[in-house]
Design a protein around this motif. Structure first.
Motif, PDB file in Angstrom:
ATOM      1  N   CYS A  56       0.735  -1.251  -0.110  1.00 37.78           N
ATOM      2  CA  CYS A  56      -0.144  -0.090  -0.079  1.00 37.78           C
ATOM      3  C   CYS A  56       0.894   1.203   0.002  1.00 37.78           C
ATOM      4  O   CYS A  56       1.948   1.327   0.533  1.00 37.78           O
ATOM      5  CB  CYS A  56      -0.884   0.022   1.179  1.00 37.78           C
ATOM      6  SG  CYS A  56      -2.005  -1.572   1.444  1.00 37.78           S
ATOM      7  N   GLY A  57       0.261   2.385  -0.618  1.00 41.96           N
ATOM      8  CA  GLY A  57       0.972   3.588  -0.385  1.00 41.96           C
ATOM      9  C   GLY A  57       2.225   3.642  -1.255  1.00 41.96           C
ATOM     10  O   GLY A  57       2.144   3.129  -2.547  1.00 41.96           O
ATOM     11  N   ILE A  58       3.329   4.005  -0.704  1.00 39.89           N
ATOM     12  CA  ILE A  58       4.365   4.317  -1.371  1.00 39.89           C
ATOM     13  C   ILE A  58       5.155   2.938  -1.587  1.00 39.89           C
ATOM     14  O   ILE A  58       6.364   2.932  -2.123  1.00 39.89           O
ATOM     15  CB  ILE A  58       5.387   5.490  -0.772  1.00 39.89           C
ATOM     16  CG1 ILE A  58       5.965   4.788   0.624  1.00 39.89           C
ATOM     17  CG2 ILE A  58       4.804   6.622  -0.830  1.00 39.89           C
ATOM     18  CD1 ILE A  58       6.985   5.518   1.152  1.00 39.89           C
ATOM     19  N   THR A  86      -4.551   2.326   2.137  1.00 40.13           N
ATOM     20  CA  THR A  86      -4.673   1.386   3.085  1.00 40.13           C
ATOM     21  C   THR A  86      -5.914   1.400   3.791  1.00 40.13           C
ATOM     22  O   THR A  86      -6.528   0.172   4.250  1.00 40.13           O
ATOM     23  CB  THR A  86      -3.552   1.644   4.264  1.00 40.13           C
ATOM     24  OG1 THR A  86      -2.459   1.706   3.469  1.00 40.13           O
ATOM     25  CG2 THR A  86      -3.548   0.523   5.425  1.00 40.13           C
ATOM     26  N   ILE A  87      -6.759   2.374   4.087  1.00 39.24           N
ATOM     27  CA  ILE A  87      -7.822   2.457   4.928  1.00 39.24           C
ATOM     28  C   ILE A  87      -9.209   1.705   3.918  1.00 39.24           C
ATOM     29  O   ILE A  87      -9.840   1.219   4.412  1.00 39.24           O
ATOM     30  CB  ILE A  87      -8.346   3.858   5.097  1.00 39.24           C
ATOM     31  CG1 ILE A  87      -7.368   4.630   6.244  1.00 39.24           C
ATOM     32  CG2 ILE A  87      -9.647   4.194   5.707  1.00 39.24           C
ATOM     33  CD1 ILE A  87      -7.426   3.663   7.492  1.00 39.24           C
ATOM     34  N   ASP A  88      -9.065   2.048   2.431  1.00 37.84           N
ATOM     35  CA  ASP A  88      -9.913   1.504   1.721  1.00 37.84           C
ATOM     36  C   ASP A  88      -9.897  -0.143   1.722  1.00 37.84           C
ATOM     37  O   ASP A  88     -10.832  -0.870   1.808  1.00 37.84           O
ATOM     38  CB  ASP A  88      -9.769   1.991   0.255  1.00 37.84           C
ATOM     39  CG  ASP A  88     -10.077   3.303   0.010  1.00 37.84           C
ATOM     40  OD1 ASP A  88     -10.966   3.854   0.940  1.00 37.84           O
ATOM     41  OD2 ASP A  88      -9.787   3.839  -1.209  1.00 37.84           O
ATOM     42  N   LYS A  92     -12.450  -2.970   3.065  1.00 39.54           N
ATOM     43  CA  LYS A  92     -13.044  -3.997   2.375  1.00 39.54           C
ATOM     44  C   LYS A  92     -12.723  -5.187   3.093  1.00 39.54           C
ATOM     45  O   LYS A  92     -13.488  -6.315   3.475  1.00 39.54           O
ATOM     46  CB  LYS A  92     -11.855  -4.241   0.949  1.00 39.54           C
ATOM     47  CG  LYS A  92     -12.125  -5.413   0.063  1.00 39.54           C
ATOM     48  CD  LYS A  92     -11.396  -5.458  -1.049  1.00 39.54           C
ATOM     49  CE  LYS A  92     -11.229  -6.726  -1.823  1.00 39.54           C
ATOM     50  NZ  LYS A  92     -10.678  -7.801  -1.001  1.00 39.54           N
ATOM     51  N   LEU A  93     -11.465  -5.513   3.731  1.00 42.72           N
ATOM     52  CA  LEU A  93     -11.085  -6.894   4.349  1.00 42.72           C
ATOM     53  C   LEU A  93     -12.267  -6.881   5.563  1.00 42.72           C
ATOM     54  O   LEU A  93     -12.459  -8.222   6.151  1.00 42.72           O
ATOM     55  CB  LEU A  93      -9.752  -6.822   5.231  1.00 42.72           C
ATOM     56  CG  LEU A  93      -8.550  -6.726   4.001  1.00 42.72           C
ATOM     57  CD1 LEU A  93      -7.180  -6.576   4.610  1.00 42.72           C
ATOM     58  CD2 LEU A  93      -8.664  -7.969   3.053  1.00 42.72           C
ATOM     59  N   LYS A  94     -12.478  -5.889   6.296  1.00 44.86           N
ATOM     60  CA  LYS A  94     -13.352  -6.036   7.451  1.00 44.86           C
ATOM     61  C   LYS A  94     -14.725  -6.599   6.866  1.00 44.86           C
ATOM     62  O   LYS A  94     -15.447  -7.393   7.662  1.00 44.86           O
ATOM     63  CB  LYS A  94     -13.514  -4.531   8.223  1.00 44.86           C
ATOM     64  CG  LYS A  94     -12.517  -4.473   9.274  1.00 44.86           C
ATOM     65  CD  LYS A  94     -12.739  -3.114   9.882  1.00 44.86           C
ATOM     66  CE  LYS A  94     -11.731  -2.752  10.957  1.00 44.86           C
ATOM     67  NZ  LYS A  94     -12.252  -1.799  11.989  1.00 44.86           N
TER      68      LYS A  94
END
Length: 179
Positions: A56-58, A86-88, A92-94
């Motif tokens: 995720c991210g960089i 990461t929050i998205d 999704k995983l939750k």
């Protein structure tokens, strides 16, 4: 004792690895800047049959020669996916009933040695940036924060070392409980 030869290690083939039952663990690398750390996490993930790594991210993605240098081919075995936010991903995983565990030093964190795995539960372990750690927003959206007890003066471990410690501990607990 005699040191074993590589031919005696009974290693899985790439195809066998992809079809074998995986550990109920997912790894999320959030803004990891070191390509060597990323490669080391892939190698640890291969060793303990991690289901998937999210970058995720960089966080850089394979193929990359510096990731490959420490991954030693595990980018070909361990499933991975790049997700920018990461929050998205956590949201999704939750929805898939995956328990989000940030590995960080935080108020009311559960010490790794006190963390108990639950039956029929899949865990996503979030490891953060080498300097800033797991962001507060990600910590806020986690189900639990796991802290590695440390007793020296530095109170920080390299992210790839942290990953190895936490994955080994949870892998051991899952296997000893036949989960």
């Amino acid at each position: 004792m005699r040191k074993l030869k590589n031919s005696e290690l009974d290693r899985l083939s790439v195809n066998d690895f992809k079809s074998v039952k995986k550990t109920s663990l997912i790894i999320i690398l959030d803004n990891i800047r070191s390509l060597n750390n990323i490669g080391s996490v892939f190698r640890t993930s291969d060793a303990f049959l991690i289901e998937k790594i999210y970058l995720c991210g960089i966080t850089a993605t394979p193929p990359n020669k510096d990731i490959h240098k420490t991954a030693l081919g595990s980018t070909d075995t361990v499933a991975w996916e790049y997700i920018e936010n990461t929050i998205d991903l956590i949201e999704k995983l939750k929805t898939e009933n995956i328990k989000i565990c940030s590995v960080e030093q935080a108020e009311n964190a559960t010490m790794l040695n006190d963390f108990e795995v639950e039956p029929n539960t899949k865990y996503a372990l979030v490891f953060g940036n080498e300097v800033k750690g797991v962001t507060q927003n990600v910590v806020n959206n986690s189900d639990v924060v796991i802290e590695i007890p440390q007793f020296g003066t530095k109170h920080s471990l390299n992210i790839s070392v942290s990953c190895g410690v936490v994955v080994w501990d949870l892998f051991s607990k899952l296997k000893s409980n036949n989960l």
